[in-house]
Design a protein around this motif. Structure first.
Motif, short mmCIF file in Angstrom:
data_model
loop_
_atom_site.label_atom_id
_atom_site.label_comp_id
_atom_site.label_asym_id
_atom_site.label_seq_id
_atom_site.Cartn_x
_atom_site.Cartn_y
_atom_site.Cartn_z
N GLU A 3 0.81 -1.22 0.00
CA GLU A 3 0.00 0.00 0.00
C GLU A 3 0.84 1.26 0.00
OE1 GLU A 3 -0.32 -2.56 2.00
OE2 GLU A 3 -0.01 -2.03 4.09
N ASP A 4 2.10 1.16 0.35
CA ASP A 4 3.01 2.31 0.32
C ASP A 4 4.44 1.79 0.56
OD1 ASP A 4 3.35 1.95 3.11
OD2 ASP A 4 1.74 3.36 3.55
N ILE B 40 6.39 2.52 3.09
CA ILE B 40 6.62 2.13 4.49
C ILE B 40 6.35 0.63 4.63
CG2 ILE B 40 5.89 2.46 6.88
CD1 ILE B 40 4.92 5.27 6.09
N ALA B 41 5.20 0.23 4.08
CA ALA B 41 4.80 -1.17 4.14
C ALA B 41 5.76 -2.05 3.34
CB ALA B 41 3.38 -1.33 3.62
N ALA C 124 8.81 -2.65 5.43
CA ALA C 124 8.47 -3.55 6.55
C ALA C 124 8.31 -4.98 6.04
CB ALA C 124 7.19 -3.08 7.24
N ASN D 90 11.90 2.01 8.60
CA ASN D 90 12.12 0.57 8.68
C ASN D 90 13.50 0.14 8.18
OD1 ASN D 90 9.77 -0.37 9.97
ND2 ASN D 90 8.61 0.08 8.11
N ARG E 149 3.72 -0.80 12.11
CA ARG E 149 4.17 -1.59 10.95
C ARG E 149 4.14 -3.09 11.20
NH1 ARG E 149 2.97 3.16 9.30
NH2 ARG E 149 4.46 4.75 9.93
N ASN F 274 -3.50 2.45 7.62
CA ASN F 274 -3.45 2.12 6.20
C ASN F 274 -3.13 0.64 5.99
OD1 ASN F 274 -3.66 2.91 3.49
ND2 ASN F 274 -1.45 3.21 3.31
N HIS F 275 -2.16 0.15 6.77
CA HIS F 275 -1.76 -1.26 6.63
C HIS F 275 -2.90 -2.19 7.06
CE1 HIS F 275 1.97 0.78 6.15
NE2 HIS F 275 2.13 1.02 7.43
N HIS G 77 -5.60 -2.43 4.33
CA HIS G 77 -5.14 -3.12 3.12
C HIS G 77 -4.90 -4.61 3.34
CE1 HIS G 77 -5.05 0.10 0.21
NE2 HIS G 77 -4.76 0.89 1.21
#
Lengths: 383, 288
Positions: A61-62, A64-65, A68, A95, B77, B109-110, B113
């Motif tokens: 989704e971005d 950052i994810a 991670a 991260n 996260r 957001n995570h 999703h």
């Protein structure tokens, strides 16, 4: 449609695609990413290719994810990678620090574009070199490689995986839009001729394994999740068991080692390309696309009779302090062309320590240097 | 290495050498953790294949107390980290154990999703309506009018109704219990663990130190009594109707239990079509 395995032979491909192929040859089997110009082609190639070799691609989704997820992927036992450019690289910094702190092997490709902020999304720059070194908060060592061609995107991505597995650290590929989008011949050797290094596994019984107890090279062997170790991994300052230890002593011991495991293994990590350095009055020190542009100026300067050598930083971080110091005593000046307002030039200047002059040839990006500007700087520095 | 059914008690699943824990007297985390560990034992999962992932905060410390592969990641996260872990090793049962602020604010957001993808993992979200570790600031779950250190005159933000959010995002299992409902919570966690896909258990828990004291529920016992007197077991309730107001009723129960293809199911379907089983990986030299 048939499943292609590992490629072999000669191809015409761009740097982004070559990096993806290098990852696959290095054994990368998990990729998490987010679309961003000019790095999207890395993700697209991985989306196509990973299912062909039994790996998994996921679009997160971005960024950052994405960062991670590749840390999780690595602890799950898969060699893992993501790719991005400036804005996404900024989002990954949090991260990336977790990766450094938990000593998680992984590779991050940054195809640099001009910033700050959205900047020039489709155009080249080298403005993230200091961010690569210092971008996440706190103290840690890091490895960053700077490919100059699609062939090097292939080769250095393999090297990046090998170094990340060997030293249990995130490794950055700091290339630029020019190299990422440049298409050239890329030679992929047979897989049995490609050296691949896998993380060192624990040799002690499960009950005796301490996940952050280093071997003599300061790197701890790494067991994967699901193998029965039942370890704890935290971004907090921790002891050899992985347990949080909120003391200055634990901080000194752990963070010192995170820095030293890179610094003290510099000779093994650093790769430089040198040309006509002996007897030179001026050494051009550059990297990535700027090093290729500088070659034209170097050639022209030599035709004018100027003794000019070329030092290309294939490894940007850790910085080759000793080699710069050594050369500084023998030459008049370093000329450092880079697509920023002076980043690696600061390192050259620091290491030269006044023994040789350091001349920055800065350019804010959007296109590459005019070789004439570099040539003028070489002429002036040689006097 | 363990077989499918390991003889283990709750103490055996705790890192005794890390006790005492950091949680305050009256905190609900110990009770929720006990329900979780008890559920894990009764689920009869091979424990070497269980990984617990936490974010940051009081609940985030849980990963550090369980004697399993456990990851204490960055703030918000845990879910994307867990996503990578699961996809790299699908044999693992991945459980995210984290707090309301971590999961629904910085990690919001995570959260949505992963639910949308129906990623095969279980989320245990301990909701104490506040940021406990940093001293009791407002969270996206803090009820309207509640006092926190950043809403000293009362909260004027509308909170998330987390079960509604997560059901709308696509979770296949959504339940809510409180730290007082230890057995029902345990049973629900067992169900969530065995549910294929994105399962979500919200555990309402006391934080007397940072939340209760500011809202006339000064002890853990007061908060537990509030849960006892105001919880309404309402299985199958429409998630849109289970929002929580200050001092209001707390709808608990199993709200969602549906079946939907997971990320990995759909991935396998599509890729099996793209690559029929007879097409074997091969080395080829002429591809351009």
């Amino acid at each position: 449609m048939s499943r292609h395995g590992l490629l072999e032979g000669e191809y015409f491909m761009n740097g982004d695609v070559a990096s993806a192929e290098g990852a696959i040859c290095a054994g990368c089997r998990f990729f998490a990413g987010y679309p961003i110009t000019p790095a999207t082609e890395v993700a697209e190639r991985m989306a196509e290719r990973l299912p062909e070799v039994g790996g998994t691609f996921i679009q997160m989704e971005d960024e950052i994810a994405s960062m991670a997820a590749i840390l999780g992927g690595s602890w799950g036992g898969a060699k893992s990678m993501t790719s991005t450019s400036g804005p996404g690289f900024s989002l990954m910094m949090e991260n990336l620090g977790l990766g450094a702190m938990t000593e998680t092997p992984c590779v991050v490709v940054n195809v640099q574009r001009a910033g700050p902020s959205t900047g020039l999304p489709t155009l080249t720059a080298q403005g993230d070199m200091m961010q690569a070194r210092w971008g996440s908060h706190g103290l840690y060592g890091i490895i960053a490689l700077a490919p100059s061609s699609p062939q090097e995107m292939f080769e250095l991505t393999i090297k990046a995986f090998n170094l990340s597995e060997k030293y249990r650290t995130p490794v950055l590929i700091m290339t630029d839009e020019s190299v990422g989008h440049m298409s050239e011949k890329v030679v992929i050797p047979p897989s049995n001729q490609i050296e691949v290094f896998d993380r060192r596994k624990p040799t002690v019984p499960v009950s005796e394994y301490l996940p952050f107890k280093p071997d003599a090279d300061l790197v701890p062997p790494m067991g994967n999740a699901g193998e029965g170790y039942r370890y704890h991994v935290t971004g907090l300052t921790h002891d050899e068991r992985g347990y949080p230890d909120m003391t200055a002593e634990a901080q000194e011991k752990l963070v010192r080692r995170l820095i030293d495991k890179i610094e003290l293994n510099k000779d093994d990590i650093i790769e430089l390309e040198e040309d006509e350095i002996d007897g030179a009055d001026v050494v051009v020190c550059s990297y990535g696309i700027s090093a290729r542009v500088a070659l034209l100026a170097v050639k022209a300067a030599r035709e004018e009779g100027i003794k000019v050598g070329m030092l290309r930083l294939i490894t940007a971080w850790p910085f080759p302090n000793n080699r710069i110091k050594e050369l500084a005593g023998k030459i008049k000046a370093f000329v450092v062309p880079e697509l920023n307002a002076g980043q690696m030039a600061l390192e050259v200047e620091r290491c030269a320590g006044g023994a040789a002059e350091t001349v920055l040839v800065g350019h804010m990006g959007g296109n590459v240097h005019d070789p004439q500007v570099i040539l003028k700087a070489i002429r002036k520095a040689s006097k | 290495m363990n077989g499918n059914h390991e003889e283990v008690n709750i103490e055996g699943l705790l890192r005794a050498d890390r006790i005492p824990h950091i949680w305050c007297p009256g905190c609900g985390l110990g009770s929720v953790l006990r329900s979780f560990l008890s559920a894990l034992i009764k689920s009869e999962l091979p424990l070497d294949k269980v990984a617990v992932v936490s974010g940051i905060g009081c609940t985030g410390r849980t990963a550090g107390y369980v004697k399993l592969d456990s990851f204490h990641t960055t703030h918000g996260r845990a879910i994307p980290f867990a996503t990578g872990l699961k996809l790299a090793n699908p044999e693992l049962k991945v459980i995210v154990f984290s707090g309301d602020g971590d999961l629904s604010s910085i990690g919001g957001n995570h959260l949505i999703h992963a639910a949308r993808r129906n990623m095969d993992m279980t989320i245990i979200c301990v909701n104490n309506f506040t940021y406990g570790m940093t001293g009791g600031q407002a969270a996206p779950t803090t009820p309207l009018n509640a006092r926190t250190s950043t809403t000293p005159y009362g909260n004027y933000e509308i909170p998330f109704n987390i079960p509604y959010l997560i059901a709308a995002a696509g979770a296949v299992y959504v339940s809510r219990w409180t730290a007082m409902h230890v057995r029902r919570l345990e049973k629900s966690i067992i169900e969530a663990i065995h549910k294929k896909g994105f399962s979500f258990v919200e555990a309402i828990a006391p934080c007397p130190t940072q939340y209760g004291r500011k809202n006339r529920q000064a002890t853990g016992l007061t908060q537990m009594n509030y849960y006892r007197d105001n919880s309404i077991i309402n299985h199958g309730a429409d998630p849109r109707d289970v929002g929580i107001e200050l001092n209001g009723p707390i709808n608990v129960g199993k709200f969602v239990d549906i079946d939907r293809a997971t990320f990995s199911d759909l991935q396998a379907d599509i890729l099996d079509k793209a690559f029929p089983p007879e097409s074997k990986p091969q080395t080829e030299t002429t591809r351009t």
